[in-house]
Structure formats: C-alpha cells, structure tokens
Motif scaffolding. Structure first.
Motif, PDB file in Angstrom:
ATOM      1  N   VAL A 110       0.866  -1.177   0.000  1.00 49.04           N
ATOM      2  CA  VAL A 110       0.000   0.000   0.000  1.00 49.04           C
ATOM      3  C   VAL A 110       0.907   1.232   0.000  1.00 49.04           C
ATOM      4  CG1 VAL A 110      -1.785   1.306   1.230  1.00 49.04           C
ATOM      5  CG2 VAL A 110      -1.826  -1.209   1.252  1.00 49.04           C
ATOM      6  N   ILE A 111       0.629   2.156  -0.893  1.00 49.96           N
ATOM      7  CA  ILE A 111       1.353   3.424  -0.942  1.00 49.96           C
ATOM      8  C   ILE A 111       0.493   4.436  -0.193  1.00 49.96           C
ATOM      9  CG2 ILE A 111       2.521   5.109  -2.420  1.00 49.96           C
ATOM     10  CD1 ILE A 111       3.290   2.094  -2.888  1.00 49.96           C
ATOM     11  N   LEU A 112       0.971   4.889   0.965  1.00 51.59           N
ATOM     12  CA  LEU A 112       0.250   5.891   1.748  1.00 51.59           C
ATOM     13  C   LEU A 112       0.810   7.261   1.387  1.00 51.59           C
ATOM     14  CD1 LEU A 112      -1.758   6.737   3.929  1.00 51.59           C
ATOM     15  CD2 LEU A 112      -0.006   6.226   5.651  1.00 51.59           C
ATOM     16  N   LEU A 113       0.005   8.080   0.720  1.00 56.48           N
ATOM     17  CA  LEU A 113       0.450   9.405   0.303  1.00 56.48           C
ATOM     18  C   LEU A 113       0.093  10.433   1.364  1.00 56.48           C
ATOM     19  CD1 LEU A 113      -0.646   7.758  -2.438  1.00 56.48           C
ATOM     20  CD2 LEU A 113       0.258   9.797  -3.506  1.00 56.48           C
ATOM     21  N   VAL A 114       1.087  11.235   1.750  1.00 49.23           N
ATOM     22  CA  VAL A 114       0.901  12.281   2.755  1.00 49.23           C
ATOM     23  C   VAL A 114       1.498  13.572   2.200  1.00 49.23           C
ATOM     24  CG1 VAL A 114       1.469  13.016   5.119  1.00 49.23           C
ATOM     25  CG2 VAL A 114       1.025  10.596   4.646  1.00 49.23           C
ATOM     26  N   ASP A 115       0.771  14.671   2.336  1.00 50.90           N
ATOM     27  CA  ASP A 115       1.259  15.976   1.881  1.00 50.90           C
ATOM     28  C   ASP A 115       2.451  16.382   2.749  1.00 50.90           C
ATOM     29  OD1 ASP A 115       1.664  18.720   1.321  1.00 50.90           O
ATOM     30  OD2 ASP A 115      -0.463  19.042   0.913  1.00 50.90           O
ATOM     31  N   MET A 116       3.610  16.532   2.118  1.00 48.30           N
ATOM     32  CA  MET A 116       4.847  16.806   2.853  1.00 48.30           C
ATOM     33  C   MET A 116       4.826  18.156   3.568  1.00 48.30           C
ATOM     34  SD  MET A 116       8.709  16.373   1.466  1.00 48.30           S
ATOM     35  CE  MET A 116       9.992  15.907   2.619  1.00 48.30           C
ATOM     36  N   ARG A 117       3.988  19.064   3.115  1.00 52.20           N
ATOM     37  CA  ARG A 117       3.999  20.421   3.674  1.00 52.20           C
ATOM     38  C   ARG A 117       3.353  20.492   5.051  1.00 52.20           C
ATOM     39  NH1 ARG A 117       0.777  23.264  -1.007  1.00 52.20           N
ATOM     40  NH2 ARG A 117      -0.520  21.453  -0.473  1.00 52.20           N
ATOM     41  N   HIS A 118       2.581  19.459   5.397  1.00 46.76           N
ATOM     42  CA  HIS A 118       1.799  19.520   6.634  1.00 46.76           C
ATOM     43  C   HIS A 118       2.039  18.293   7.502  1.00 46.76           C
ATOM     44  CE1 HIS A 118      -0.231  22.737   4.531  1.00 46.76           C
ATOM     45  NE2 HIS A 118      -0.616  21.906   3.569  1.00 46.76           N
ATOM     46  N   PHE A 138       3.438  -1.302   3.806  1.00 43.07           N
ATOM     47  CA  PHE A 138       3.183  -0.021   3.158  1.00 43.07           C
ATOM     48  C   PHE A 138       4.413   0.866   3.217  1.00 43.07           C
ATOM     49  CE2 PHE A 138       2.167   0.856   7.561  1.00 43.07           C
ATOM     50  CZ  PHE A 138       2.426   2.194   7.769  1.00 43.07           C
ATOM     51  N   LEU A 139       4.472   1.803   2.285  1.00 42.53           N
ATOM     52  CA  LEU A 139       5.502   2.845   2.333  1.00 42.53           C
ATOM     53  C   LEU A 139       4.795   4.189   2.231  1.00 42.53           C
ATOM     54  CD1 LEU A 139       6.088   4.262  -0.641  1.00 42.53           C
ATOM     55  CD2 LEU A 139       7.291   2.147  -1.080  1.00 42.53           C
ATOM     56  N   VAL A 140       5.500   5.220   2.663  1.00 42.35           N
ATOM     57  CA  VAL A 140       4.923   6.560   2.685  1.00 42.35           C
ATOM     58  C   VAL A 140       5.545   7.391   1.576  1.00 42.35           C
ATOM     59  CG1 VAL A 140       4.588   8.655   4.056  1.00 42.35           C
ATOM     60  CG2 VAL A 140       4.512   6.408   5.165  1.00 42.35           C
ATOM     61  N   LEU A 141       4.696   7.922   0.718  1.00 47.36           N
ATOM     62  CA  LEU A 141       5.129   8.816  -0.348  1.00 47.36           C
ATOM     63  C   LEU A 141       4.743  10.233   0.070  1.00 47.36           C
ATOM     64  CD1 LEU A 141       6.439   7.999  -3.075  1.00 47.36           C
ATOM     65  CD2 LEU A 141       4.225   8.356  -4.138  1.00 47.36           C
ATOM     66  N   LEU A 142       5.752  11.064   0.321  1.00 47.21           N
ATOM     67  CA  LEU A 142       5.501  12.447   0.758  1.00 47.21           C
ATOM     68  C   LEU A 142       5.366  13.329  -0.482  1.00 47.21           C
ATOM     69  CD1 LEU A 142       7.933  12.823   3.797  1.00 47.21           C
ATOM     70  CD2 LEU A 142       5.465  12.483   3.841  1.00 47.21           C
ATOM     71  N   THR A 143       4.130  13.705  -0.805  1.00 45.98           N
ATOM     72  CA  THR A 143       3.876  14.463  -2.025  1.00 45.98           C
ATOM     73  C   THR A 143       4.195  15.947  -1.856  1.00 45.98           C
ATOM     74  OG1 THR A 143       1.565  14.838  -1.447  1.00 45.98           O
ATOM     75  CG2 THR A 143       2.067  12.844  -2.689  1.00 45.98           C
ATOM     76  N   LYS A 144       4.296  16.620  -2.986  1.00 52.19           N
ATOM     77  CA  LYS A 144       4.502  18.077  -3.055  1.00 52.19           C
ATOM     78  C   LYS A 144       5.828  18.506  -2.421  1.00 52.19           C
ATOM     79  CE  LYS A 144      -0.488  18.397  -3.108  1.00 52.19           C
ATOM     80  NZ  LYS A 144      -1.740  18.988  -2.710  1.00 52.19           N
ATOM     81  N   SER A 145       6.837  17.636  -2.553  1.00 51.40           N
ATOM     82  CA  SER A 145       8.148  17.928  -1.961  1.00 51.40           C
ATOM     83  C   SER A 145       8.812  19.141  -2.610  1.00 51.40           C
ATOM     84  CB  SER A 145       9.070  16.709  -2.067  1.00 51.40           C
ATOM     85  OG  SER A 145       9.396  16.440  -3.423  1.00 51.40           O
TER      86      SER A 145
END
Length: 196
Positions: A110-118, A138-145
């Motif tokens: 599972v790819i857990l996407l989290v907004d990196m800014r918050h 699962f791994l965490v993909l920090l979006t909007k880096s």
C-alpha cells in the motif's frame, strides 16, 4: 520481466466494494487524503499526463480505479477526509476503502500518500494504524516535496517518523509530481517488489 510503466492502462472503476472482481495478479494500492495529489502522482509514476483524471475539486475520486501494467494491478482508492462532501458520500467512500481491504486480495503493498507540507493528519495516522494492525506492508510517499527547501524537507522527514506509528521502520520517500523528484527511486522499489 521488468515492468514497463509506459504501458500502464486504465482497466475499470467500481463504485461499490461488492462490484470488485477477484484479484487478477499482484495488486499495489494507493491511499491518501482527497487533496494529497494521488492522481497527479499516478500520472507521474506512469509517465502519462492523463492516465488518472486530475480534478480541481478535492474528493472527486469516488470510485476504486484499477490500472494495469502487465500482470500487475495498481489500485487507486478514493481519497479520504474531504470535509465538504456529503456525509452519505463520505460513508460510501469509507465503505469502499474498508470493503477493498476486507476482501481476500493479492495485495503486496500500500502506498500511503501524505502531503509533505503539513503534519500527518489524524486520518493519515488512522490509516497507518489500520495497515499495521492488518500487517499490510506499506511505504509513505511524501507528495509536493517541490514546495519545500532542503532544510524544510530534512525537518519534515524527521517529523513524519514521529507523527506516524511505526515511523522508525517505515520507508519514506519525498516525491514531486511537478518535478519528478523521487519518481525513479519509487519505480525502482516497484520493480524490486514485482520480482524483476
């Protein structure tokens, strides 16, 4: 045989968990808040501009969408936590997501996407706790880096490990749909996972 990401194709959408067909090959699922940039990330990963429909309205993805790359299925789950959606819609999305995970599926990651800014939201934490409890990798993909500088990025990488349960052991990857940062590394992880 290596995954050819350029050959990704849309397969089907389902609005109810009861409609989901049995797994046909390995599945990798994407989960995250409704405005985290999930569709944009999917398009960047597969190097296609409009494979996943990007909406200007958060919470628009109200279905489970399946994409195929060879024998591998990529599953785009509805975004969670969009407060402006009607309660009935929120409930349906929740039942869709839970219904998917409740089935006996060939889910490998599972790819857990989290907004990196918050900071990780309570719902992000809840999703991580759920995945850990179900022993789903699962791994965490920090979006909007791309929105952060190097110092801010380093700080968020440290903070996210404290914010999410099991943070010390998680694979966490900064990612930008705009610049493509992290996309090659992420594709490499997927290639390794798929045994190629």
């Amino acid at each position: 045989m290596p995954l050819n990401f350029n050959q990704a194709e849309f397969l089907a959408s389902y609005g109810l968990a009861s409609q989901l067909p049995p797994s046909q090959g390995m599945e990798i699922a994407f989960a995250g808040r409704s405005n985290v940039g999930k569709s944009s990330a999917i398009n960047r990963i597969f190097q296609r501009k409009s494979l996943a429909r990007v909406s200007s309205v958060p919470g628009k993805t109200a279905t489970i969408n399946f994409y195929g790359v060879g024998e591998v299925r990529f599953v785009d789950l509805p975004g969670y936590g969009y407060a402006k959606a009607a309660k009935s819609e929120q409930l349906r999305w929740s039942e869709l997501i839970e219904g998917y995970f409740a089935q006996d599926r060939s889910l490998r990651l599972v790819i857990l996407l989290v907004d990196m800014r918050h900071p990780a939201s309570p719902l992000d934490v809840q999703m991580a706790e759920f995945l850990l409890a179900r022993e789903l990798p699962f791994l965490v993909l920090l979006t909007k880096s791309d929105k952060l500088n190097k110092t801010e990025t380093a700080r968020r990488m440290e903070d996210i490990r404290r914010e999410l349960p099991g943070g010390e052991d998680l694979t966490i990857l900064p990612f930008s749909s705009q610049t493509g940062a992290g996309a090659d590394e992420f594709r490499g992880i997927l290639q390794s996972l798929c045994g190629v």
